[in-house]
Design a protein around this motif. Sequence first.
Motif, PDB file in Angstrom:
ATOM      1  N   GLN A 106       0.751  -1.227  -0.132  1.00 45.87           N
ATOM      2  CA  GLN A 106      -0.108   0.099   0.135  1.00 45.87           C
ATOM      3  C   GLN A 106       1.035   1.121  -0.169  1.00 45.87           C
ATOM      4  OE1 GLN A 106      -2.568   1.502   3.433  1.00 45.87           O
ATOM      5  NE2 GLN A 106      -4.261   0.538   2.331  1.00 45.87           N
ATOM      6  N   SER A 121       0.715   5.297   0.272  1.00 46.89           N
ATOM      7  CA  SER A 121      -0.059   6.703   0.589  1.00 46.89           C
ATOM      8  C   SER A 121       0.948   7.843   0.335  1.00 46.89           C
ATOM      9  CB  SER A 121      -0.433   6.633   2.060  1.00 46.89           C
ATOM     10  OG  SER A 121      -1.390   5.567   2.420  1.00 46.89           O
ATOM     11  N   ASP A 165       0.810  12.600   0.249  1.00 51.23           N
ATOM     12  CA  ASP A 165       0.129  13.749   0.323  1.00 51.23           C
ATOM     13  C   ASP A 165       0.406  14.510  -0.933  1.00 51.23           C
ATOM     14  OD1 ASP A 165      -0.679  12.984   2.662  1.00 51.23           O
ATOM     15  OD2 ASP A 165       1.186  13.858   3.545  1.00 51.23           O
ATOM     16  N   THR A 169      -4.629  13.557   0.891  1.00 52.36           N
ATOM     17  CA  THR A 169      -4.107  12.126   0.703  1.00 52.36           C
ATOM     18  C   THR A 169      -4.787  11.285  -0.032  1.00 52.36           C
ATOM     19  OG1 THR A 169      -3.352  12.616   2.876  1.00 52.36           O
ATOM     20  CG2 THR A 169      -3.118  10.387   2.253  1.00 52.36           C
ATOM     21  N   THR A 198      -4.232   7.119  -1.820  1.00 50.14           N
ATOM     22  CA  THR A 198      -3.850   5.841  -1.607  1.00 50.14           C
ATOM     23  C   THR A 198      -4.092   4.922  -2.655  1.00 50.14           C
ATOM     24  OG1 THR A 198      -3.959   6.126   0.904  1.00 50.14           O
ATOM     25  CG2 THR A 198      -3.842   3.700   0.056  1.00 50.14           C
TER      26      THR A 198
END
Length: 404
Positions: free
Chosen positions: A83, A85, A87, A97, A99
């Motif tokens: 995963q 993520s 910004d 944000t 993902t």
Amino acid sequence: MKKVSTIIIILIIIVIIGVTGFCIWMYNEEQENKRIDAESVTLKENLTIEFGKEVKVSDFLENLNGELVNDYKIDTEKLGDIQVSFDFINIKNKKRTATFNIKTIDATAPKIFSGASYTVKKGYNKNLTDVLISGDDIDDNPKREIVGQYDFNTVGDYKLTYLVTDSSGNQTKKDFTLHVIEEPTTPGQPTTPKEPIYFNDILDNYKNEKTKIGIDVSKWQGEIDWEKVKNAGAEFVIIRIGYQTDYDGENVIDPYFVANIEGAKRVGLPVGIYYYSYAKNVNQAKEQAEWVKEQLKNYEIELPIAFDWESWKSFNTAGMSFYTINKAANVFLDTLTEDGYKGMLYSSKNYLEKIWNPTKHDTWLAHYTSQTNYQGKYSIWQMCDTGRIDGINTNVDVDIMYLK
């Protein structure tokens, strides 16, 4: 009284209208933000990446309506789903944000380094899958098989296939012939010793304004007259500090280390160090580097400290992938550089080309020839192991250092 009631009703209606309007505005604003956010990030169609490959967040973005806050490097050194993520600042200057998931895969087949034939004497009792060198880029213990029938107790030639399969299902196979022979009835011809290469000749051929010529030593050179070595023209020395006795063995200091480093320093020779390792994992490599630092705490080391791992004949039984051995080397060297030392990887040309990956540390190339054709970068070339120099009564490795 009626007038007051009317005013109150009007105020309530105004409040209701205001609240309703604000709620509608907030809803529309939220929907607009969702639309902007949904349209801000477009991912690339292919979100798979090979294990260990260096990638950043932006490598997976087809389009970004905004600005990345931090385009960081993604850790791809594990197989499977990861995963990610990140910004970003959208077009309305709001921090958001996002993902997404990527998948690391192993698309590289194992390697087999054995030749087209292998000869053993009748009664041989070792496992062929242990001695025919092979390995995988990621899998520490790939499945190794010999396909075909053979008998170590029956003289003959056997047509076989060596098959190696990693945990991702990638396969490599190689056909070879196993020769089972009788024990020779007459002794073989003695091996002709290699001709010595004299240090003066090396100076004549390789010394210039961009090189320094030196040697590397261990207990095998015995007692050394360092005054004579220095007077013979040696400009530096790399000294074995110690070694690991075997896989999972202990660290042992070279019995001549103290005499060698003190003798070399007494005559003003710059000193480098090497450690002979059987490290099977990162933890062992780090522990060995800490041990080396402890032995060196009373000495100043001007040249790099080398990680020397060369037990390739038993690589199959060590339970290591090419990733693991490279990681161990880098951890050893990184642990040393944390304390201000300079690290260096030692290896022969053959394995530098086949197994070792490019490293941020220097390379000490071993290639016994008059002119190396190794194409990678290296700062020191160990060009022979049959050097002869005044002050040492045996053969010694001779090295050429290239000045930057």
